[in-house]
Design an enzyme around this catalytic site. Structure first.
Site, PDB file in Angstrom:
ATOM      1  N   THR A   1     -11.926  -1.537  10.121  1.00  0.00           N
ATOM      2  CA  THR A   1     -11.081  -2.411  10.934  1.00  0.00           C
ATOM      3  C   THR A   1      -9.681  -2.410  10.305  1.00  0.00           C
ATOM      4  OG1 THR A   1     -11.656  -4.406   9.698  1.00  0.00           O
ATOM      5  CG2 THR A   1     -13.069  -3.854  11.580  1.00  0.00           C
TER       6      THR A   1
ATOM      7  N   GLU B   1     -13.471   5.515  -1.071  1.00  0.00           N
ATOM      8  CA  GLU B   1     -12.552   6.597  -1.442  1.00  0.00           C
ATOM      9  C   GLU B   1     -11.300   6.602  -0.566  1.00  0.00           C
ATOM     10  OE1 GLU B   1     -12.890   9.002  -4.077  1.00  0.00           O
ATOM     11  OE2 GLU B   1     -10.787   9.086  -3.477  1.00  0.00           O
TER      12      GLU B   1
ATOM     13  N   VAL C   1      -7.335   4.822  -0.903  1.00  0.00           N
ATOM     14  CA  VAL C   1      -6.128   5.413  -1.511  1.00  0.00           C
ATOM     15  C   VAL C   1      -6.096   6.899  -1.154  1.00  0.00           C
ATOM     16  CG1 VAL C   1      -4.877   5.884  -3.659  1.00  0.00           C
ATOM     17  CG2 VAL C   1      -6.254   3.813  -3.470  1.00  0.00           C
TER      18      VAL C   1
ATOM     19  N   GLU D   1       1.414   2.213   9.606  1.00  0.00           N
ATOM     20  CA  GLU D   1       0.485   1.096   9.823  1.00  0.00           C
ATOM     21  C   GLU D   1       0.838   0.438  11.159  1.00  0.00           C
ATOM     22  OE1 GLU D   1      -2.008  -0.089   7.303  1.00  0.00           O
ATOM     23  OE2 GLU D   1      -1.515   1.984   6.898  1.00  0.00           O
TER      24      GLU D   1
ATOM     25  N   ASP E   1       2.038  -1.734   1.547  1.00  0.00           N
ATOM     26  CA  ASP E   1       0.901  -0.804   1.628  1.00  0.00           C
ATOM     27  C   ASP E   1       0.678  -0.148   0.261  1.00  0.00           C
ATOM     28  OD1 ASP E   1      -0.994   0.999   3.188  1.00  0.00           O
ATOM     29  OD2 ASP E   1       0.411   2.489   2.422  1.00  0.00           O
TER      30      ASP E   1
ATOM     31  N   LYS F   1      -2.471  -0.191  -2.860  1.00  0.00           N
ATOM     32  CA  LYS F   1      -3.044   1.023  -3.456  1.00  0.00           C
ATOM     33  C   LYS F   1      -2.843   1.038  -4.975  1.00  0.00           C
ATOM     34  CE  LYS F   1      -2.340   3.520   0.873  1.00  0.00           C
ATOM     35  NZ  LYS F   1      -1.378   4.302   1.676  1.00  0.00           N
TER      36      LYS F   1
ATOM     37  N   GLY G   1      -3.995   9.923   8.431  1.00  0.00           N
ATOM     38  CA  GLY G   1      -4.501  10.795   9.501  1.00  0.00           C
ATOM     39  C   GLY G   1      -5.946  10.448   9.802  1.00  0.00           C
TER      40      GLY G   1
END
Ligand code: HSE
Length: 348
Positions: free
Chosen positions: A97, A150, A153, A210, A221, A225, A323
């Protein structure tokens, strides 16, 4: 052959890409030693669908925008997330989500419900990992299941698993990376004279940004990370609020073009470094890098991270950081890790 039943939570770009792989490329999974069966889908727009014998993926992927699952056997126009996550016959809950950078909700609750009901969770969602990763990993252990992330990041580029598994025996002293494809793409476009707004519009059209591109441009963002990298790879226990953050909104096309003339490139750099006292300092901000820097040549939406290690020095990995297919691959690699755990081989 083992079959894993999947519940897809969120049926946007990433989970649709995973569903397409399940529909179009079952041999990919069979060669890994398992089959995947999608038994539940929940989504804010489509509602929920639970079919223990397996959902007809081709049919649901063909449903037009605006349709709902109401009227299908096991279908409802309501997402019923809690009920579906807890009660569907899923072995693995796939959480994809939207990312909420402040509370992590509703994804944090989705993950908790799944783990508490003994289901593995694989997710690409940064929110739960950055804000509650340590607690959720502990919850997974208490329930004898895996929490794998995974794709939180660098999408499918396996930086977390690479560093945790393949750097065994090395001390990681710091990480430094280009961790946001949108801002890197935007800075590159500004080198050609485009304004920041024009370049952001291009990045949105290309699907890198985003839902709210300010998260890409103002650094939040990357902040999530960096918190994940610091906690996972440097053993820190920090939250995103501990990461000093500046975005690229103050960088002008003039700054970028002038730097280029001096042989430098502006990059939005996220980093976490172990200090002499053992604490971890984490930050995000724009830096004008000399051409000789390993991150200076990373162009377009590509991401890269350099690990500073004691025995190898600097090791740099670059690859996609966004992507839909690339991010869906992260889920595949997480499911492989769950399979290894289930079959008692290497603990991922
Ligand atoms: N919007 C992000 C980026 C996608 O541009 O890198 C993955 O977090």
């Amino acid at each position: 052959m083992t079959t894993y039943n999947l519940a897809l939570v969120g049926f946007g770009g990433v989970n649709r890409a995973l569903a397409e792989l399940v529909r179009d490329d079952p041999d990919r999974f069979e060669s890994l030693g398992f089959q995947l069966k999608i038994v539940a889908i929940t989504d804010l727009a489509f509602g929920s669908l639970v079919q223990a014998d397996g959902i007809d993926i081709a049919a649901v992927l063909a449903m037009p925008r605006g349709a709902t699952f109401e009227g299908l056997p096991g279908g409802s126009k309501d997402p019923r997330n809690q009920e579906v996550i807890k009660s569907s016959p899923a072995d693995i809950v796939v959480e994809a989500t939207f990312t909420n950078p402040t509370t992590g909700e509703p994804a944090v609750s989705h993950v908790r419900w799944a783990l508490e009901s003994g289901k593995h969770v694989v997710t690409t969602n940064k929110g739960p990992v950055a804000l509650h990763g340590i607690e959720l990993t502990r919850l997974a252990e208490e329930n004898g299941v895996r929490f794998e992330y995974e794709g939180s990041v660098m999408s499918g580029t396996p930086v977390l698993r690479l560093a945790k598994k393949m750097f065994a025996g090395l001390q990681i002293e710091g990480v430094q990376g280009i961790l946001n494809g949108t801002s890197n793409y935007v800075l590159g476009q500004m080198e050609t004279g485009l304004s920041l707004d024009q370049a952001v519009a291009d990045a949105q059209a290309l699907g890198y940004a985003e839902a709210d591109p300010t998260a890409d441009i103002e650094g939040s963002d990357v902040r999530l990370k960096v918190a994940i990298l610091a906690n996972e790879l440097l053993g820190a226990d920090i939250t995103p609020q501990d990461v000093t953050t500046t975005g690229i909104q103050g960088i002008t096309p003039d700054d970028v073009v002038r730097a280029l003339g001096d042989g430098k490139r502006w990059k939005l750099i996220g980093q976490a470094v172990r200090e002499a006292d053992g604490s971890v300092a984490a930050s995000v901000g724009p830096v004008s890098l000399p051409a000789s820097h390993p991150l200076a040549g990373i162009s377009g939406a590509t991401n890269a991270v350099s690990f500073d290690t004691d025995l190898l020095g600097s090791v740099t990995v670059s690859g996609p950081g966004a992507g839909r297919i690339e991010t869906a691959y992260a889920l595949v690699s997480d499911i492989v890790a769950v399979d290894s755990f289930e079959k008692g081989s290497i603990r991922a």
